[in-house]
Design an enzyme around this catalytic site. Structure first.
Site, PDB file in Angstrom:
ATOM      1  N   ALA A  76       1.136  -1.075  -0.095  1.00 47.45           N
ATOM      2  CA  ALA A  76      -0.008  -0.228  -0.017  1.00 47.45           C
ATOM      3  C   ALA A  76       1.118   1.126  -0.100  1.00 47.45           C
ATOM      4  CB  ALA A  76      -0.544  -0.421   0.824  1.00 47.45           C
ATOM      5  N   ASN A  77       0.248   2.043   0.042  1.00 45.61           N
ATOM      6  CA  ASN A  77       0.860   3.774  -0.048  1.00 45.61           C
ATOM      7  C   ASN A  77       0.164   4.494   1.170  1.00 45.61           C
ATOM      8  OD1 ASN A  77      -0.730   5.576  -1.313  1.00 45.61           O
ATOM      9  ND2 ASN A  77      -0.473   4.346  -2.558  1.00 45.61           N
ATOM     10  N   HIS A  78       1.012   5.798   1.493  1.00 41.69           N
ATOM     11  CA  HIS A  78       0.272   6.844   2.183  1.00 41.69           C
ATOM     12  C   HIS A  78      -0.509   7.605   2.066  1.00 41.69           C
ATOM     13  CE1 HIS A  78       3.341   5.849   5.515  1.00 41.69           C
ATOM     14  NE2 HIS A  78       4.286   5.270   4.754  1.00 41.69           N
ATOM     15  N   SER A  79      -0.737   7.217   0.623  1.00 42.40           N
ATOM     16  CA  SER A  79      -1.981   8.798   0.364  1.00 42.40           C
ATOM     17  C   SER A  79      -3.278   8.283   1.180  1.00 42.40           C
ATOM     18  CB  SER A  79      -2.681   8.316  -0.859  1.00 42.40           C
ATOM     19  OG  SER A  79      -3.197   9.142  -1.744  1.00 42.40           O
TER      20      SER A  79
END
Ligand code: CTP
Ligand code: CA
Length: 235
Positions: A33-36
């Site tokens: 996943a990512n931090h958005s």
């Protein structure tokens, strides 16, 4: 809304906004996943709705309430987002790619949970990845010479590889071919914050405007620029 909803310059327009961050499943319990957070995409949806647009909001794992009036399209992975954008982009005046899309996904998702080997404390699994489709690039290519949709990309850059964040963003603007590229310097980190600072570049990498402030203020500035590249409404 800092303008009090006075400016209704998007009446008769429809936007497809992507927001949030994709999740790429590795096995039944784990994902990349990512931090958005989806907040900038949400702010764009709010601003567009206030200005009279209809909005389709492709939401990749966003834990926020749907802006009233938006048509929400929930997705999980980059592949699902690509499918949703391909299905809807022909029906809108503008595509705004605010989502953080995974560049790589598992080549094969394990059907069972990946286990560690207790007998060999040094062993680690290797997880084969493959590239995902570049949705922005594909959308620009598929549009060809058509006037619609206008296409807006986003680029969160840190400097590096011998170039400043701005230089990397200018090169990206030229490479992607979107009408606008919204660049933010994330060297200091902005994810999850309610403030943002961006420069809006055109397809030649030239700066059209610079704005710092709340995500809703940034959203209005992006939509100001978007409004200026939309072809005239045909009645
Ligand atoms: N994007 C996309 N599809 C992908 C990856 C990115 O449509 N598979 C879009 C993003 O939504 C964003 C723009 O492309 O609007 C730029 O994303 P970014 O990650 O900055 O660009 P990349 O070309 O993936 O370059 P990088 O190697 O810096 O990640
Ligand atoms: Ca990327």
């Amino acid at each position: 809304d800092p303008r009090g909803g006075v400016l209704r310059d998007l009446v008769g327009r429809e936007l497809l906004i992507t927001a949030g961050g994709t999740r790429e499943d590795l096995d039944p319990v784990r994902f990349l996943a990512n931090h958005s957070s989806g907040r900038q995409g949400w702010a764009l949806a709010h601003a567009a709705l206030v200005r009279g647009a209809r909005v389709r909001l492709a939401a990749a794992s966003v834990d926020l309430e749907t802006p009233p009036g938006a048509r929400r399209l929930d997705v999980r992975s980059a592949d699902e987002l690509a499918e949703t954008v391909a299905e809807h982009r022909g029906q809108v005046d503008a595509l705004v790619m605010a989502a953080a899309v995974a560049d790589f996904t598992a080549a094969e998702r394990a059907a069972e949970k990946i286990k560690k080997d207790d007998a060999d404390e040094d062993s680690v699994p290797s997880i084969a990845l493959r590239r995902t489709e570049d949705i922005l690039r594909r959308s620009v290519l598929d549009r060809g010479d058509a006037a619609r949709p206008a296409i807006v990309g986003f680029a969160a850059e840190t400097g590096g590889h011998g170039a400043s964040a701005l230089e990397l963003a200018r090169a990206k603007a030229r490479r992607k071919g979107a009408d606008l590229l919204v660049f933010n310097d994330v060297t200091a980190g902005v994810f999850g914050s309610s403030d943002n600072a961006v420069r809006i570049l055109d397809r030649d990498g030239q700066e059209r405007s610079e704005v710092a402030g709340s995500k809703i203020a940034v959203a209005h500035a992006v939509i100001d620029e978007l409004a200026s590249v939309l072809p005239p409404v045909s009645w």
